[in-house]
Design a protein around this motif. Structure first.
Motif, PDB file in Angstrom:
ATOM      1  N   ASP A   9       0.847  -1.186   0.000  1.00  0.00           N
ATOM      2  CA  ASP A   9       0.000   0.000   0.000  1.00  0.00           C
ATOM      3  C   ASP A   9       0.886   1.241   0.000  1.00  0.00           C
ATOM      4  OD1 ASP A   9      -1.879   1.982   0.302  1.00  0.00           O
ATOM      5  OD2 ASP A   9      -2.889   1.030   1.993  1.00  0.00           O
ATOM      6  N   THR A  11      -0.373   4.280  -0.673  1.00  0.00           N
ATOM      7  CA  THR A  11      -1.231   5.430  -0.438  1.00  0.00           C
ATOM      8  C   THR A  11      -0.609   6.322   0.639  1.00  0.00           C
ATOM      9  OG1 THR A  11      -3.160   4.094  -0.966  1.00  0.00           O
ATOM     10  CG2 THR A  11      -3.564   6.151   0.207  1.00  0.00           C
ATOM     11  N   GLY A  12      -0.373   7.560   0.294  1.00  0.00           N
ATOM     12  CA  GLY A  12       0.170   8.505   1.258  1.00  0.00           C
ATOM     13  C   GLY A  12       1.672   8.419   1.474  1.00  0.00           C
ATOM     14  N   ARG A  18       8.645   5.798  -2.429  1.00  0.00           N
ATOM     15  CA  ARG A  18       7.872   4.782  -3.157  1.00  0.00           C
ATOM     16  C   ARG A  18       8.768   3.782  -3.875  1.00  0.00           C
ATOM     17  NH1 ARG A  18       3.117   8.687  -5.114  1.00  0.00           N
ATOM     18  NH2 ARG A  18       1.937   8.474  -3.195  1.00  0.00           N
ATOM     19  N   VAL A  38      -1.160  -0.955  -4.179  1.00  0.00           N
ATOM     20  CA  VAL A  38      -2.340  -0.125  -3.965  1.00  0.00           C
ATOM     21  C   VAL A  38      -1.868   1.323  -3.880  1.00  0.00           C
ATOM     22  CG1 VAL A  38      -4.283   0.367  -2.426  1.00  0.00           C
ATOM     23  CG2 VAL A  38      -3.441  -1.994  -2.662  1.00  0.00           C
ATOM     24  N   ASN A  39      -2.551   2.220  -4.588  1.00  0.00           N
ATOM     25  CA  ASN A  39      -2.163   3.621  -4.586  1.00  0.00           C
ATOM     26  C   ASN A  39      -3.404   4.494  -4.702  1.00  0.00           C
ATOM     27  OD1 ASN A  39       0.018   5.443  -4.386  1.00  0.00           O
ATOM     28  ND2 ASN A  39      -0.063   5.849  -6.570  1.00  0.00           N
ATOM     29  N   ASP A  40      -3.266   5.774  -4.357  1.00  0.00           N
ATOM     30  CA  ASP A  40      -4.405   6.677  -4.428  1.00  0.00           C
ATOM     31  C   ASP A  40      -4.493   7.434  -5.752  1.00  0.00           C
ATOM     32  OD1 ASP A  40      -2.111   8.053  -3.747  1.00  0.00           O
ATOM     33  OD2 ASP A  40      -3.037   9.254  -2.171  1.00  0.00           O
ATOM     34  N   TYR A  41      -3.569   7.164  -6.665  1.00  0.00           N
ATOM     35  CA  TYR A  41      -3.652   7.713  -8.024  1.00  0.00           C
ATOM     36  C   TYR A  41      -2.975   6.727  -8.967  1.00  0.00           C
ATOM     37  CZ  TYR A  41       1.193   9.249  -7.343  1.00  0.00           C
ATOM     38  OH  TYR A  41       2.535   9.269  -7.104  1.00  0.00           O
ATOM     39  N   SER A  67     -10.954   5.643  -7.347  1.00  0.00           N
ATOM     40  CA  SER A  67     -10.450   6.359  -6.177  1.00  0.00           C
ATOM     41  C   SER A  67      -9.294   5.600  -5.540  1.00  0.00           C
ATOM     42  CB  SER A  67     -11.565   6.597  -5.162  1.00  0.00           C
ATOM     43  OG  SER A  67     -12.114   5.371  -4.736  1.00  0.00           O
ATOM     44  N   THR A  68      -9.311   4.283  -5.693  1.00  0.00           N
ATOM     45  CA  THR A  68      -8.181   3.436  -5.287  1.00  0.00           C
ATOM     46  C   THR A  68      -7.696   2.712  -6.529  1.00  0.00           C
ATOM     47  OG1 THR A  68      -9.095   3.110  -3.079  1.00  0.00           O
ATOM     48  CG2 THR A  68      -7.450   1.533  -3.816  1.00  0.00           C
ATOM     49  N   TRP A  69      -6.395   2.770  -6.750  1.00  0.00           N
ATOM     50  CA  TRP A  69      -5.789   2.104  -7.901  1.00  0.00           C
ATOM     51  C   TRP A  69      -5.056   0.869  -7.404  1.00  0.00           C
ATOM     52  CZ3 TRP A  69      -5.879   4.158 -12.976  1.00  0.00           C
ATOM     53  CH2 TRP A  69      -6.522   5.387 -13.083  1.00  0.00           C
ATOM     54  N   LYS A  70      -5.256  -0.248  -8.095  1.00  0.00           N
ATOM     55  CA  LYS A  70      -4.552  -1.484  -7.750  1.00  0.00           C
ATOM     56  C   LYS A  70      -3.929  -2.044  -9.016  1.00  0.00           C
ATOM     57  CE  LYS A  70      -7.613  -2.568  -3.931  1.00  0.00           C
ATOM     58  NZ  LYS A  70      -8.577  -3.517  -3.362  1.00  0.00           N
TER      59      LYS A  70
END
Length: 92
Positions: A9, A11-12, A18, A38-41, A67-70
């Motif tokens: 994950d 995200t954030g 990263r 998992v990422n937020d973009y 909204s969530t990218w996998k």
């Protein structure tokens, strides 16, 4: 790592961290196996950039967009014949 149970994950996570986290997940993945990011973009740019830098057989594909990218990142097993064109002919 099994892509059904292992996810990374991001995200954030700060952009400069990263690639390090992605490298750790990739290096601990057995060739022929995969993991989920998992990422937020859309992670396309940093996933492709990272995979170009590892110089190992690898691939990735989208699992979910929104909204969530996998994405699924696979560390492919090397070909027993090598990756060079015609390697399968030279190995006989």
């Amino acid at each position: 790592m099994d892509d059904r149970s292992t996810s990374l994950d991001l995200t954030g996570v700060l952009p400069r961290l990263r690639e390090k986290k992605l490298a750790q997940a990739f290096s601990s993945t057995t060739p022929g196996c995969a993991f989920m990011v998992v990422n937020d973009y859309d992670p396309k740019v940093f996933i492709e950039s990272f995979l170009e830098s590892v110089h190992e057989p690898a691939s990735w594909s989208y699992l979910e967009r929104g909204s969530t990218w996998k994405v699924r990142v696979e560390r492919r097993a090397p070909s027993p014949c090598g990756d060079a064109p015609g390697a399968e002919l030279r190995s006989r």
